[in-house]
Scaffold this active site. Sequence first.
Site, PDB file in Angstrom:
ATOM      1  N   GLY A   1      52.896  76.452  59.324  1.00  0.00           N
ATOM      2  CA  GLY A   1      51.965  75.478  58.759  1.00  0.00           C
ATOM      3  C   GLY A   1      52.648  74.142  58.568  1.00  0.00           C
ATOM      4  O   GLY A   1      53.620  73.818  59.256  1.00  0.00           O
ATOM      5  N   SER A   2      52.150  73.396  57.587  1.00  0.00           N
ATOM      6  CA  SER A   2      52.629  72.020  57.402  1.00  0.00           C
ATOM      7  C   SER A   2      53.923  71.987  56.581  1.00  0.00           C
ATOM      8  O   SER A   2      54.210  72.906  55.806  1.00  0.00           O
ATOM      9  CB  SER A   2      51.557  71.217  56.687  1.00  0.00           C
TER      10      SER A   2
ATOM     11  N   GLY B   1      55.374  74.124  53.341  1.00  0.00           N
ATOM     12  CA  GLY B   1      56.677  74.755  53.540  1.00  0.00           C
ATOM     13  C   GLY B   1      57.623  74.463  52.377  1.00  0.00           C
ATOM     14  O   GLY B   1      58.330  75.346  51.881  1.00  0.00           O
TER      15      GLY B   1
ATOM     16  N   CYS C   1      50.955  72.974  67.597  1.00  0.00           N
ATOM     17  CA  CYS C   1      52.171  72.508  66.919  1.00  0.00           C
ATOM     18  C   CYS C   1      53.128  71.817  67.890  1.00  0.00           C
ATOM     19  O   CYS C   1      53.774  70.836  67.548  1.00  0.00           O
ATOM     20  CB  CYS C   1      52.866  73.659  66.213  1.00  0.00           C
TER      21      CYS C   1
ATOM     22  N   GLU D   1      52.837  63.495  62.193  1.00  0.00           N
ATOM     23  CA  GLU D   1      51.995  64.398  62.974  1.00  0.00           C
ATOM     24  C   GLU D   1      50.518  64.108  62.681  1.00  0.00           C
ATOM     25  O   GLU D   1      50.127  64.009  61.531  1.00  0.00           O
ATOM     26  CB  GLU D   1      52.325  65.835  62.565  1.00  0.00           C
TER      27      GLU D   1
HETATM   28  P1  NAD Z   1      48.750  74.181  56.062  1.00  0.00           P
HETATM   29  O1  NAD Z   1      50.185  74.038  55.727  1.00  0.00           O
HETATM   30  O2  NAD Z   1      47.754  73.318  55.394  1.00  0.00           O
HETATM   31  O3  NAD Z   1      48.265  75.672  55.770  1.00  0.00           O
HETATM   32  C1  NAD Z   1      48.951  76.777  56.301  1.00  0.00           C
HETATM   33  C2  NAD Z   1      48.715  77.988  55.419  1.00  0.00           C
HETATM   34  O4  NAD Z   1      49.290  77.746  54.146  1.00  0.00           O
HETATM   35  C3  NAD Z   1      47.243  78.336  55.175  1.00  0.00           C
HETATM   36  O5  NAD Z   1      47.075  79.722  55.188  1.00  0.00           O
HETATM   37  C4  NAD Z   1      47.013  77.797  53.775  1.00  0.00           C
HETATM   38  O6  NAD Z   1      45.980  78.459  53.085  1.00  0.00           O
HETATM   39  C5  NAD Z   1      48.347  78.053  53.130  1.00  0.00           C
HETATM   40  N1  NAD Z   1      48.617  77.229  51.950  1.00  0.00           N
HETATM   41  C6  NAD Z   1      48.113  75.995  51.646  1.00  0.00           C
HETATM   42  N2  NAD Z   1      48.585  75.582  50.453  1.00  0.00           N
HETATM   43  C7  NAD Z   1      49.413  76.564  49.990  1.00  0.00           C
HETATM   44  C8  NAD Z   1      50.206  76.711  48.815  1.00  0.00           C
HETATM   45  N3  NAD Z   1      50.232  75.778  47.862  1.00  0.00           N
HETATM   46  N4  NAD Z   1      50.941  77.838  48.701  1.00  0.00           N
HETATM   47  C9  NAD Z   1      50.932  78.789  49.650  1.00  0.00           C
HETATM   48  N5  NAD Z   1      50.192  78.702  50.767  1.00  0.00           N
HETATM   49  C10 NAD Z   1      49.434  77.602  50.937  1.00  0.00           C
HETATM   50  O7  NAD Z   1      48.681  74.066  57.656  1.00  0.00           O
HETATM   51  P2  NAD Z   1      47.404  74.037  58.602  1.00  0.00           P
HETATM   52  O8  NAD Z   1      46.704  72.744  58.383  1.00  0.00           O
HETATM   53  O9  NAD Z   1      46.646  75.312  58.468  1.00  0.00           O
HETATM   54  O10 NAD Z   1      48.089  74.051  60.040  1.00  0.00           O
HETATM   55  C11 NAD Z   1      48.547  72.912  60.666  1.00  0.00           C
HETATM   56  C12 NAD Z   1      50.038  72.770  60.511  1.00  0.00           C
HETATM   57  O11 NAD Z   1      50.708  73.932  61.005  1.00  0.00           O
HETATM   58  C13 NAD Z   1      50.579  71.628  61.344  1.00  0.00           C
HETATM   59  O12 NAD Z   1      51.574  70.925  60.634  1.00  0.00           O
HETATM   60  C14 NAD Z   1      51.189  72.319  62.554  1.00  0.00           C
HETATM   61  O13 NAD Z   1      52.143  71.591  63.254  1.00  0.00           O
HETATM   62  C15 NAD Z   1      51.748  73.541  61.928  1.00  0.00           C
HETATM   63  N6  NAD Z   1      51.961  74.584  62.947  1.00  0.00           N
HETATM   64  C16 NAD Z   1      53.263  74.910  63.305  1.00  0.00           C
HETATM   65  C17 NAD Z   1      53.507  75.860  64.293  1.00  0.00           C
HETATM   66  C18 NAD Z   1      54.930  76.248  64.696  1.00  0.00           C
HETATM   67  O14 NAD Z   1      55.109  77.284  65.372  1.00  0.00           O
HETATM   68  N7  NAD Z   1      55.942  75.512  64.321  1.00  0.00           N
HETATM   69  C19 NAD Z   1      52.432  76.489  64.920  1.00  0.00           C
HETATM   70  C20 NAD Z   1      51.134  76.127  64.553  1.00  0.00           C
HETATM   71  C21 NAD Z   1      50.917  75.184  63.559  1.00  0.00           C
END
Ligand code: NAD
Length: 494
Positions: free
Chosen positions: A241-242, A246, A299, A398
């Site tokens: 995720g983002s 993270g 991503c 991004e």
């Molecule tokens: P996001 O970080 O908003 O959400 C990812 C997950 O985290 C979701 O399940 C969300 O519910 C959860 N989340 C949100 N807030 C949280 C918190 N406070 N505590 C714990 N979990 C929480 O990301 P997104 O918008 O769903 O996805 C897009 C992002 O993911 C982009 O930055 C993209 O580049 C990245 N991504 C990376 C890869 C890779 O392999 N490196 C692959 C796909 C996507």
Amino acid sequence: MDQSSIDALAAAPVAPRGLFIGGQWVTASNGAVLPVTSPIDGQPLTTIADASAADVDAAVASARRAFHRGLWSRAAPAERKKVMHRIADAIEREALSLAVLGVRDNGTEISMAIKAEPGSAAGTFRYYAEALDKIPGEIAPTAESVLGLVHREPVGVVGAIVPWNFPLMIGAWKIAPALAAGNSVVLKPSEVASLSLLRLAEICTECGLPEGVLNVVTGLGAVSGEALGLHPDVDVLVFTGSGGVGRRLLEYSARSNLKRVYLELGGKSPNVVFADAPDLKQAAKVSAAGIFRNSGQVCVAGSRLLVQRAVAEEFTELLAAEARAMKVGNPLRLDTQAGAISSEMQLARVAGMVAQAADEGASLVTGGARILPETGGSYFAPTIFAGVAPEMTIAREEVFGPVLGVLPFDTEEDAIRIANGTDYGLAAAVWTGNLGRAHRMVRAIDAGVVHVNTYGGADNTVPLGGHRQSGNGHDKSLHAMDKYVNLKTAWIQL
Ligand code: NAD
């Protein structure tokens, strides 16, 4: 795959889904649900359960019980292998229906989703089914008086939090190696795209995965995601995720039980085109796909085009022609090349960053606006900005949408400096006919994957993981297994 079967599947209503805990469907303990809106037409699709911290606690307890019971964690590897192959077979049998369900949820075009989602998830289950009995422990080269053994043991309970782009593929990248190693899993999908992963959990149980080994809690990241991150009985947390989320997960670990945290984060990947590229037309075609497929919600998308000045104008024109010709629209149509943006919130973010790029002085070559408003869905035109400088926001942050910035360069050294000039290091590509230059660039670019004369498409045999602020773990390949095992030494006096 034909259009009429897709249409038939897409016409079926989607039943409200609960949480999948201990092999059973249950409602959230407080009865809460979240609406699911399809980005195809903005219409309600169904509802998912909105898990509370208490529900996460129940899911982790179920995972721990299953781990202790040992039906999976202590099963012979050959038994685990059988079940995982059965899961791969079942995903393949149900591929079209899984793909259509996912597309209705998150808007990825079906032509991409069918391969990237069930296709890739089945392949991942098969890869780790095959791998799980081929990574032995070790006998250490000790003195004769002792025997040193290194055991590889499952860690226990794995928490996996995944995003809305490619949920099945990314979910399988976490679930399959974690299960292969004998762990139990609690999966938290994105609230924007949970449906296909909920069906996957059910498929796993139907194929013989013992109850409680894979649990799925849906709901808001700030509630159920946080509860999973903070849970004292989760041993390893894997995340895609983002970067913002993270960082929070690292904090959760520090505030709770110091669980290991592996992060796969975003990117601002440079696609570097030299004037000596073998075929500029082909490079433009592949580069356009590398940023505009799935409307840029990839991503590893090549969102910065670094092009050598001698061919910058010609190449930008070739790319703009590809962008204008791209068929954007209903992701359930077989001929659609780029589907919807997954949510209105994400579309607003993309539009905001496009406006900011123009404000900061980038010049719009094509696109730049929302399209197809009459559909009620969330669509954005493939967008190219020329005259982008490395310090502009559009070159550093991004977008996660169909937006490409073009940055011209003169020499190889310039290209390397610009390519490495962001906080990210996820992916890159180099287009050149010069073998020496290709190898120099692969070494010089700080990224988890560097493509040469292509973009994307790396399979399960190679790792995917970010450098710098793109993350610290690896999905795919045998390397991914390391995240899901503890090493234990036995030191035996003979
Ligand atoms: P996001 O970080 O908003 O959400 C990812 C997950 O985290 C979701 O399940 C969300 O519910 C959860 N989340 C949100 N807030 C949280 C918190 N406070 N505590 C714990 N979990 C929480 O990301 P997104 O918008 O769903 O996805 C897009 C992002 O993911 C982009 O930055 C993209 O580049 C990245 N991504 C990376 C890869 C890779 O392999 N490196 C692959 C796909 C996507």
